[in-house]
Design a protein around this motif. Structure first.
Motif, mmCIF file in Angstrom:
data_model
loop_
_atom_site.group_PDB
_atom_site.id
_atom_site.type_symbol
_atom_site.label_atom_id
_atom_site.label_comp_id
_atom_site.label_asym_id
_atom_site.label_seq_id
_atom_site.Cartn_x
_atom_site.Cartn_y
_atom_site.Cartn_z
ATOM 1 N N PHE A 130 12.184 0.877 -42.048
ATOM 2 C CA PHE A 130 10.734 0.758 -41.917
ATOM 3 C C PHE A 130 9.973 1.852 -42.656
ATOM 4 N N ARG A 131 10.613 2.491 -43.641
ATOM 5 C CA ARG A 131 9.959 3.576 -44.362
ATOM 6 C C ARG A 131 8.689 3.101 -45.060
ATOM 7 N N ARG A 132 8.738 1.937 -45.704
ATOM 8 C CA ARG A 132 7.558 1.435 -46.422
ATOM 9 C C ARG A 132 6.438 1.066 -45.463
ATOM 10 N N ILE A 133 6.814 0.493 -44.321
ATOM 11 C CA ILE A 133 5.801 0.066 -43.357
ATOM 12 C C ILE A 133 5.038 1.267 -42.820
ATOM 13 N N ARG A 134 5.754 2.331 -42.512
ATOM 14 C CA ARG A 134 5.134 3.502 -41.903
ATOM 15 C C ARG A 134 4.178 4.207 -42.855
ATOM 16 N N LYS A 135 4.368 4.052 -44.158
ATOM 17 C CA LYS A 135 3.526 4.761 -45.119
ATOM 18 C C LYS A 135 2.227 4.040 -45.417
ATOM 19 N N LYS A 136 2.078 2.813 -44.961
ATOM 20 C CA LYS A 136 0.879 2.035 -45.248
ATOM 21 C C LYS A 136 -0.168 2.269 -44.161
ATOM 22 N N LYS A 137 -1.241 2.994 -44.528
ATOM 23 C CA LYS A 137 -2.285 3.294 -43.561
ATOM 24 C C LYS A 137 -3.016 2.034 -43.115
ATOM 25 N N SER A 138 -3.102 1.049 -44.016
ATOM 26 C CA SER A 138 -3.825 -0.175 -43.674
ATOM 27 C C SER A 138 -3.204 -0.867 -42.472
ATOM 28 N N ILE A 139 -1.871 -0.831 -42.377
ATOM 29 C CA ILE A 139 -1.191 -1.458 -41.240
ATOM 30 C C ILE A 139 -1.557 -0.736 -39.946
ATOM 31 N N THR A 140 -1.636 0.593 -40.011
ATOM 32 C CA THR A 140 -1.995 1.374 -38.833
ATOM 33 C C THR A 140 -3.420 1.064 -38.389
ATOM 34 N N ILE A 141 -4.352 1.021 -39.333
ATOM 35 C CA ILE A 141 -5.747 0.729 -38.999
ATOM 36 C C ILE A 141 -5.891 -0.678 -38.442
ATOM 37 N N ILE A 142 -5.189 -1.636 -39.048
ATOM 38 C CA ILE A 142 -5.215 -3.013 -38.535
ATOM 39 C C ILE A 142 -4.643 -3.067 -37.120
ATOM 40 N N SER A 143 -3.599 -2.287 -36.863
ATOM 41 C CA SER A 143 -3.004 -2.229 -35.519
ATOM 42 C C SER A 143 -4.017 -1.727 -34.495
ATOM 43 N N CYS A 144 -4.795 -0.702 -34.869
ATOM 44 C CA CYS A 144 -5.823 -0.182 -33.964
ATOM 45 C C CYS A 144 -6.890 -1.245 -33.686
ATOM 46 N N LEU A 145 -7.292 -1.975 -34.721
ATOM 47 C CA LEU A 145 -8.296 -3.031 -34.553
ATOM 48 C C LEU A 145 -7.773 -4.161 -33.669
ATOM 49 N N ILE A 146 -6.476 -4.480 -33.813
ATOM 50 C CA ILE A 146 -5.871 -5.519 -32.970
ATOM 51 C C ILE A 146 -5.857 -5.062 -31.516
ATOM 52 N N MET A 147 -5.537 -3.797 -31.288
ATOM 53 C CA MET A 147 -5.544 -3.265 -29.918
ATOM 54 C C MET A 147 -6.920 -3.414 -29.285
ATOM 55 N N TRP A 148 -7.952 -2.979 -30.014
ATOM 56 C CA TRP A 148 -9.308 -3.082 -29.489
ATOM 57 C C TRP A 148 -9.708 -4.537 -29.278
ATOM 58 N N GLY A 149 -9.314 -5.401 -30.199
ATOM 59 C CA GLY A 149 -9.640 -6.816 -30.052
ATOM 60 C C GLY A 149 -8.999 -7.420 -28.810
ATOM 61 N N LEU A 150 -7.717 -7.070 -28.561
ATOM 62 C CA LEU A 150 -7.017 -7.586 -27.392
ATOM 63 C C LEU A 150 -7.649 -7.082 -26.105
ATOM 64 N N VAL A 151 -7.969 -5.791 -26.065
ATOM 65 C CA VAL A 151 -8.556 -5.207 -24.857
ATOM 66 C C VAL A 151 -9.943 -5.784 -24.594
ATOM 67 N N LEU A 152 -10.789 -5.834 -25.608
ATOM 68 C CA LEU A 152 -12.153 -6.323 -25.412
ATOM 69 C C LEU A 152 -12.199 -7.810 -25.077
ATOM 70 N N SER A 153 -11.278 -8.582 -25.652
ATOM 71 C CA SER A 153 -11.239 -10.015 -25.318
ATOM 72 C C SER A 153 -10.783 -10.225 -23.880
ATOM 73 N N THR A 154 -9.855 -9.386 -23.412
ATOM 74 C CA THR A 154 -9.409 -9.482 -22.026
ATOM 75 C C THR A 154 -10.512 -9.071 -21.063
ATOM 76 N N LEU A 155 -11.248 -8.031 -21.428
ATOM 77 C CA LEU A 155 -12.303 -7.509 -20.555
ATOM 78 C C LEU A 155 -13.647 -8.199 -20.776
ATOM 79 N N TYR A 156 -13.645 -9.286 -21.521
ATOM 80 C CA TYR A 156 -14.883 -10.006 -21.835
ATOM 81 C C TYR A 156 -15.698 -10.367 -20.586
#
Length: 328
Positions: A130-156
């Motif tokens: 997973f060396r290539r995956i870990r170096k991509k900041k875009s994946i990390t930022i998208i992961s954070c957005l997915i977390m917020w999306g999941l939490v906010l949709s649940t707490l809607y």
């Protein structure tokens, strides 16, 4: 607590009249707020302006710090609410917003700690795969957005419902201490809401996080770098303590209370309310996670402490020199 009408049961009235419990919770919140804003303010400054490069772990830590500081900013309103005897004076919109901040902090913290655990697992246990995956900041930022999306949709439902409730027996208006039964359309909708919060947003991340840190410790068990192994063990212990003592009681008591209330008209809300306040302690422990999870954060914090110690030592030397000169 849920209610179908303006008349509440005796247990609910007794809880709302318990002024001593409200004061105790307020004092605890004051303690949490002070440590939260101090610790996370320093952490945010280090993570944003003194830590480079912005690795996936650092980005996740910035996300976690943002949620913690939002909670610290919201707690003074809860303190005022409890000290006024559960009287809410800021209107339904502010009640919904602050309740959303409260629960979003909890579940975003859980998901972010899981993400940090996965990142450490990939870096230590599966570095080549997973060396290539870990170096991509875009994946990390998208992961954070997915977390917020999941939490906010649940707490809607918390965002779209009036969470205030007027109690005529006490002539007070509560905020999220009494929920209307029609907040959700059916018992099945309530079950889905609770299942998502307890099992999807808490229990599943807890299992994933535990697996990641156990795997990391096993991987480092035979490593000659004992300092790295000790830090990994301390990090794992802190994360497990946060999950076990801050998040687990609240989520399990929420499930138990809701089932008892919906099906048996009974309540364990006092215990749940106390566990909810205790869950805020996670925001004070998160800087310790940063310290053990990030080498860069650790180095910058040590540098600040060393500079402070050196400046203090220089000041003492100057004072001693001036005293000696005056004595002569």
């Amino acid at each position: 607590m849920t209610a179908n009408s303006s008349k509440l049961d005796d247990a609910t009235i007794s809880f709302l009249q318990n002024f001593e419990a409200g004061v105790a919770i307020s004092v605890f919140y004051i303690f949490i707020t002070a440590i939260n804003l101090l610790g996370n303010g320093l952490s945010m400054w280090l993570l944003l302006f003194r830590t480079s490069p912005k690795t996936p772990s650092i980005i996740f830590m910035i996300n976690l710090t943002l949620t913690d500081m939002a909670l610290g900013a919201a707690l003074p309103f809860q303190i005022s609410y409890h000290l006024q005897g559960y009287q809410w004076n800021l209107g339904p919109n502010m009640c919904s917003f602050l309740t959303l901040v409260f629960y979003a902090n909890m579940y975003c913290s859980i998901l972010t700690m899981m993400a940090i655990g996965i990142d450490r697992y990939l870096g230590i246990v599966r570095p080549m795969l997973f060396r290539r995956i870990r170096k991509k900041k875009s994946i990390t930022i998208i992961s954070c957005l997915i977390m917020w999306g999941l939490v906010l949709s649940t707490l809607y439902p918390l965002m779209t419902t009036d969470l205030t409730f007027h109690v005529p027996q006490l002539n007070i208006t509560t905020c999220f201490d009494v929920l209307k039964a029609n907040m959700l359309p059916s018992v099945a909708a309530w079950a889905a809401f609770l299942f998502t919060m307890v099992f999807v947003l808490f229990l599943l991340p807890f299992c994933v996080t535990t697996f990641c840190y156990i795997s990391v410790i096993r991987k480092l068990a035979s490593d000659s770098k004992t300092s790295q192994k000790k830090r990994a063990i301390r990090l794992a212990l802190i994360v497990l303590v946060v999950f076990t003592f801050c998040f687990a009681p609240n989520n399990f008591l929420l499930l138990i209370h809701s089932v008892l209330r919906l099906y048996y008209k009974k309540s364990v809300y006092t215990a749940y309310k106390l566990s909810l306040s205790f869950s805020c302690l996670n925001s004070c422990l998160d800087p310790f996670i940063y310290y053990f999870a990030s080498k860069e954060f650790r180095q910058k914090l040590r540098a600040i402490i060393n500079l402070h110690s050196l400046s203090s030592g220089d000041s003492m030397k100057m004072e001693n020199k001036e005293t000696l000169c005056s004595a002569q």
